[in-house]
Design a protein around this motif. Structure first.
Motif, PDB file in Angstrom:
ATOM      1  N   GLY A  81       0.817  -1.205   0.000  1.00  0.00           N
ATOM      2  CA  GLY A  81       0.000   0.000   0.000  1.00  0.00           C
ATOM      3  C   GLY A  81       0.852   1.257   0.000  1.00  0.00           C
ATOM      4  N   GLU A  82       0.232   2.387  -0.287  1.00  0.00           N
ATOM      5  CA  GLU A  82       0.942   3.663  -0.396  1.00  0.00           C
ATOM      6  C   GLU A  82       1.676   4.030   0.900  1.00  0.00           C
ATOM      7  OE1 GLU A  82       2.526   7.052  -1.846  1.00  0.00           O
ATOM      8  OE2 GLU A  82       1.392   5.587  -3.045  1.00  0.00           O
ATOM      9  N   SER A  83       1.126   3.658   2.043  1.00  0.00           N
ATOM     10  CA  SER A  83       1.757   4.030   3.315  1.00  0.00           C
ATOM     11  C   SER A  83       3.130   3.381   3.485  1.00  0.00           C
ATOM     12  CB  SER A  83       0.856   3.639   4.492  1.00  0.00           C
ATOM     13  OG  SER A  83       0.732   2.226   4.584  1.00  0.00           O
ATOM     14  N   ALA A  84       3.392   2.316   2.736  1.00  0.00           N
ATOM     15  CA  ALA A  84       4.675   1.615   2.850  1.00  0.00           C
ATOM     16  C   ALA A  84       5.795   2.302   2.073  1.00  0.00           C
ATOM     17  CB  ALA A  84       4.526   0.173   2.356  1.00  0.00           C
ATOM     18  N   ARG A  85       5.443   3.320   1.252  1.00  0.00           N
ATOM     19  CA  ARG A  85       6.440   3.925   0.362  1.00  0.00           C
ATOM     20  C   ARG A  85       7.691   4.435   1.096  1.00  0.00           C
ATOM     21  NH1 ARG A  85       6.139   5.768  -4.805  1.00  0.00           N
ATOM     22  NH2 ARG A  85       3.860   5.589  -4.812  1.00  0.00           N
ATOM     23  N   PRO A  86       7.559   5.245   2.159  1.00  0.00           N
ATOM     24  CA  PRO A  86       8.777   5.744   2.817  1.00  0.00           C
ATOM     25  C   PRO A  86       9.675   4.624   3.340  1.00  0.00           C
ATOM     26  CG  PRO A  86       6.855   6.968   3.551  1.00  0.00           C
ATOM     27  CD  PRO A  86       6.336   5.798   2.780  1.00  0.00           C
ATOM     28  N   LEU A  87       9.066   3.555   3.834  1.00  0.00           N
ATOM     29  CA  LEU A  87       9.862   2.441   4.346  1.00  0.00           C
ATOM     30  C   LEU A  87      10.559   1.687   3.224  1.00  0.00           C
ATOM     31  CD1 LEU A  87       7.476   1.131   7.112  1.00  0.00           C
ATOM     32  CD2 LEU A  87       9.732   2.115   7.426  1.00  0.00           C
ATOM     33  N   LEU A  88       9.883   1.524   2.104  1.00  0.00           N
ATOM     34  CA  LEU A  88      10.510   0.842   0.973  1.00  0.00           C
ATOM     35  C   LEU A  88      11.646   1.687   0.402  1.00  0.00           C
ATOM     36  CD1 LEU A  88       7.380  -0.628  -0.854  1.00  0.00           C
ATOM     37  CD2 LEU A  88       8.963  -1.790   0.688  1.00  0.00           C
ATOM     38  N   GLU A  89      11.451   2.993   0.374  1.00  0.00           N
ATOM     39  CA  GLU A  89      12.526   3.873  -0.090  1.00  0.00           C
ATOM     40  C   GLU A  89      13.718   3.804   0.864  1.00  0.00           C
ATOM     41  OE1 GLU A  89      10.524   7.606  -0.345  1.00  0.00           O
ATOM     42  OE2 GLU A  89       9.725   7.222  -2.371  1.00  0.00           O
ATOM     43  N   GLY A  90      13.432   3.774   2.166  1.00  0.00           N
ATOM     44  CA  GLY A  90      14.504   3.630   3.149  1.00  0.00           C
ATOM     45  C   GLY A  90      15.215   2.308   3.004  1.00  0.00           C
ATOM     46  N   TYR A  91      14.439   1.255   2.788  1.00  0.00           N
ATOM     47  CA  TYR A  91      15.009  -0.087   2.604  1.00  0.00           C
ATOM     48  C   TYR A  91      16.009  -0.101   1.457  1.00  0.00           C
ATOM     49  CZ  TYR A  91      15.072  -5.087   1.481  1.00  0.00           C
ATOM     50  OH  TYR A  91      15.462  -6.390   1.195  1.00  0.00           O
ATOM     51  N   GLU A  92      15.694   0.564   0.372  1.00  0.00           N
ATOM     52  CA  GLU A  92      16.605   0.619  -0.774  1.00  0.00           C
ATOM     53  C   GLU A  92      17.870   1.405  -0.441  1.00  0.00           C
ATOM     54  OE1 GLU A  92      16.332  -1.074  -3.539  1.00  0.00           O
ATOM     55  OE2 GLU A  92      14.405  -1.909  -2.899  1.00  0.00           O
ATOM     56  N   ARG A  93      17.741   2.474   0.324  1.00  0.00           N
ATOM     57  CA  ARG A  93      18.921   3.260   0.712  1.00  0.00           C
ATOM     58  C   ARG A  93      19.833   2.468   1.627  1.00  0.00           C
ATOM     59  NH1 ARG A  93      15.138   7.116   2.031  1.00  0.00           N
ATOM     60  NH2 ARG A  93      15.671   6.982   4.253  1.00  0.00           N
ATOM     61  N   TRP A  94      19.238   1.817   2.620  1.00  0.00           N
ATOM     62  CA  TRP A  94      20.028   1.211   3.678  1.00  0.00           C
ATOM     63  C   TRP A  94      20.751  -0.059   3.241  1.00  0.00           C
ATOM     64  CZ3 TRP A  94      14.944   2.011   6.689  1.00  0.00           C
ATOM     65  CH2 TRP A  94      14.834   3.369   7.032  1.00  0.00           C
ATOM     66  N   ARG A  95      20.292  -0.680   2.168  1.00  0.00           N
ATOM     67  CA  ARG A  95      20.993  -1.897   1.750  1.00  0.00           C
ATOM     68  C   ARG A  95      22.038  -1.640   0.662  1.00  0.00           C
ATOM     69  NH1 ARG A  95      17.029  -5.833  -1.700  1.00  0.00           N
ATOM     70  NH2 ARG A  95      16.200  -4.359  -3.210  1.00  0.00           N
ATOM     71  N   LYS A  96      22.245  -0.367   0.307  1.00  0.00           N
ATOM     72  CA  LYS A  96      23.273  -0.060  -0.685  1.00  0.00           C
ATOM     73  C   LYS A  96      24.656  -0.350  -0.114  1.00  0.00           C
ATOM     74  CE  LYS A  96      20.802   3.459  -3.345  1.00  0.00           C
ATOM     75  NZ  LYS A  96      20.757   4.900  -3.722  1.00  0.00           N
ATOM     76  N   PRO A  97      25.562  -0.900  -0.911  1.00  0.00           N
ATOM     77  CA  PRO A  97      26.903  -1.242  -0.420  1.00  0.00           C
ATOM     78  C   PRO A  97      27.641  -0.017   0.108  1.00  0.00           C
ATOM     79  CG  PRO A  97      26.492  -2.223  -2.573  1.00  0.00           C
ATOM     80  CD  PRO A  97      25.357  -1.280  -2.319  1.00  0.00           C
ATOM     81  N   LEU A  98      28.485  -0.250   1.093  1.00  0.00           N
ATOM     82  CA  LEU A  98      29.315   0.797   1.671  1.00  0.00           C
ATOM     83  C   LEU A  98      30.774   0.551   1.288  1.00  0.00           C
ATOM     84  CD1 LEU A  98      28.094   1.334   5.358  1.00  0.00           C
ATOM     85  CD2 LEU A  98      28.358   3.109   3.627  1.00  0.00           C
ATOM     86  N   ASP A  99      31.403   1.531   0.695  1.00  0.00           N
ATOM     87  CA  ASP A  99      32.829   1.467   0.413  1.00  0.00           C
ATOM     88  C   ASP A  99      33.504   2.461   1.351  1.00  0.00           C
ATOM     89  OD1 ASP A  99      35.323   1.116  -0.608  1.00  0.00           O
ATOM     90  OD2 ASP A  99      34.986   2.295  -2.429  1.00  0.00           O
TER      91      ASP A  99
END
Length: 348
Positions: A81-99
Motif C-alpha cells: 500500500g501507499e503508506s509503505a512507500r517511505p519504508l521501501l525507499e529507506g530499505y533501498e537506501r540502507w541496503r546499498k553497499p558501503l565502500d
C-alpha cells in the motif's frame, strides 16, 4: 523498489483473496511494516512466526526481500500500500553497499549485508537535529560483529566529516582488544589512555581521533574530558553498555558520562548483547543515555503504567540491623513484545 498500489481496491481486483497479503505501514507503530492476510490471521502467524511478531509486523526490515520471496513461493500475492512507500525507499537506501575508505574488514573479507544495512541506518541518523534521535542501539548477539560495526561506522563518520572525535568506552578487560581492533582495521589514530593522571591529561591535550576508555574514566578523567568534548561533534561508542544502564539510580560513571554527552553534539551508539537482565527498565534506559528527556519509550512512570501489571514491596533486613524496601514487578509479558516496534527505527 517494489511496486506500490496507489489504489488498493483496483490493485487487488481479480486476485484470490485467500492468497492476498497486503503490506502497509503499521498505524500503531510508525516505521514498521505490517503484513495483513485475508485468511485467518492466527494461522498466518503460526506459519510465519519466524518472520513476524505477534502483531504481524516484520521482525526486521532487513529481511524484507527474503520474506516476500518466501510468501510468493508459498503461493501468496503480496501487494504494498501507499503508506509503505517511505519504508521501501529507506530499505533501498540502507541496503546499498558501503565502500569505507580506510576500513578493512577482519581477515580480508567484507562487511555482511546486515552490517551494511545497520551502518547505513546509523550513519543516516547522525544527521538528525535532536541528540537523542541520533542514538542507534546495536543489540547483536556475541560474535555477530558489534566491534566491526563500531570501527567501520567510526571510520565512515570521520570520512564524511560527521564527527570530530570518537570516545569508545568499554570494560577495563576489553580496552586493549577494542583498541587493537581499531588499529588493525581502520586508519584512525587510536589511543588507550591509561597510566598516571598527568600522562592521561597530556594525551587528551595532544589529541587523537579515537580514545578507548573504561567507563570509570568518565568520572576519573571528567575534568580532562569535559574541555575535550565541549561543543564538539562526538561519537560515543558504548561497548558492553549494560555497565552504565540502570533500573534505578545511575552509578557515578553514568552520571559523568551523561554530563559529557550533554556538553557535546553527540551521536550515541550503545552496544550490548545482555541489556535487559532481570529488568525491562534497563532496556528503556538504553534510550535515556545522555540524560535527555524525550525517550521514545516514554518516562519511567509511563513505562511502568504501560507494562507492569502490579508492584510488590518487600522489606529486607541487613546483617547490621538496618532495613530497606525492595520492589518486585509482575510484568505484562505479552505486552512487552511491542517495545521493539516502538524503537525499531533506532536499533537492530
Amino acid at each position: 523498489m517494489y511496486a506500490i498500489a496507489t489504489d488498493l481496491a483496483d490493485a487487488v481486483e481479480g486476485i484470490d483473496m485467500k492468497t492476498l497479503v497486503v503490506v502497509e505501514e503499521s498505524p500503531e507503530f510508525k516505521g514498521e511494516l505490517v503484513f495483513q492476510p485475508f485468511q485467518n490471521e492466527q494461522i498466518f502467524f503460526e506459519l510465519y512466526q519466524d518472520w513476524l511478531s505477534r502483531y504481524l509486523i516484520l521482525n526486521q526490515l532487513f529481511v524484507l526481500d527474503d520474506f516476500v520471496r518466501q510468501l510468493e513461493s508459498d503461493g501468496y500475492t503480496v501487494v504494498f500500500g501507499e503508506s509503505a512507500r517511505p519504508l521501501l525507499e529507506g530499505y533501498e537506501r540502507w541496503r546499498k553497499p558501503l565502500d569505507i575508505k580506510g576500513f578493512h574488514a577482519p581477515g580480508g573479507g567484507s562487511l555482511y549485508e546486515y552490517q551494511v544495512f545497520s551502518l547505513n541506518r546509523a550513519l543516516e541518523r547522525m544527521e538528525l537535529p535532536e541528540a537523542n534521535d541520533r542514538t542507534y542501539f546495536c543489540g547483536w548477539c556475541p560474535g555477530a560483529g558489534k566491534s566491526v560495526f563500531a570501527c567501520a561506522g567510526a571510520q565512515e563518520a570521520v570520512n564524511r566529516g560527521q564527527v570530530d572525535l570518537v570516545l569508545a568506552f568499554t570494560l577495563m578487560k576489553l580496552k586493549t582488544n577494542l583498541s587493537n581492533f581499531f588499529q588493525a582495521n581502520t586508519s584512525l589514530q587510536t589511543v588507550v589512555n591509561d597510566g598516571p593522571a598527568a600522562k592521561r591529561k597530556a594525551r587528551y591535550e595532544n589529541g587523537s581521533q579515537v580514545f578507548v576508555l573504561n567507563y570509570d574514566k568518565a568520572w576519573a578523567d571528567f575534568e580532562y574530558l569535559l574541555p575535550l568534548v565541549t561543543g564538539k561533534r562526538v561519537l560515543f561508542i558504548l561497548d558492553e553498555a549494560q555497565k552504565v544502564l540502570t533500573d534505578g539510580s545511575p552509578n557515578r560513571s553514568r552520571k559523568h558520562l551523561d554530563k559529557l554527552i550533554q556538553a557535546s553534539e553527540p551521536v550515541i551508539w550503545p552496544m550490548s548483547a545482555t541489556v535487559v537482565s532481570h529488568s525491562p527498565f534497563k532496556y528503556r534506559d538504553v534510550f535515556s543515555i545522555g540524560g535527555f528527556r524525550r525517550n521514545p519509550l516514554g518516562t519511567k512512570a509511563d513505562f511502568e503504567i504501560r507494562y507492569a501489571k502490579r508492584r510488590r514491596f518487600f522489606e529486607i533486613r541487613t546483617k547490621s540491623g538496618g532495613k530497606f524496601q525492595q520492589i518486585f514487578y509482575d510484568w505484562d509479558l505479552p505486552k512487552l513484545h511491542e517495545i521493539r516496534h516502538r524503537v525499531a527505527d533506532r536499533c537492530h
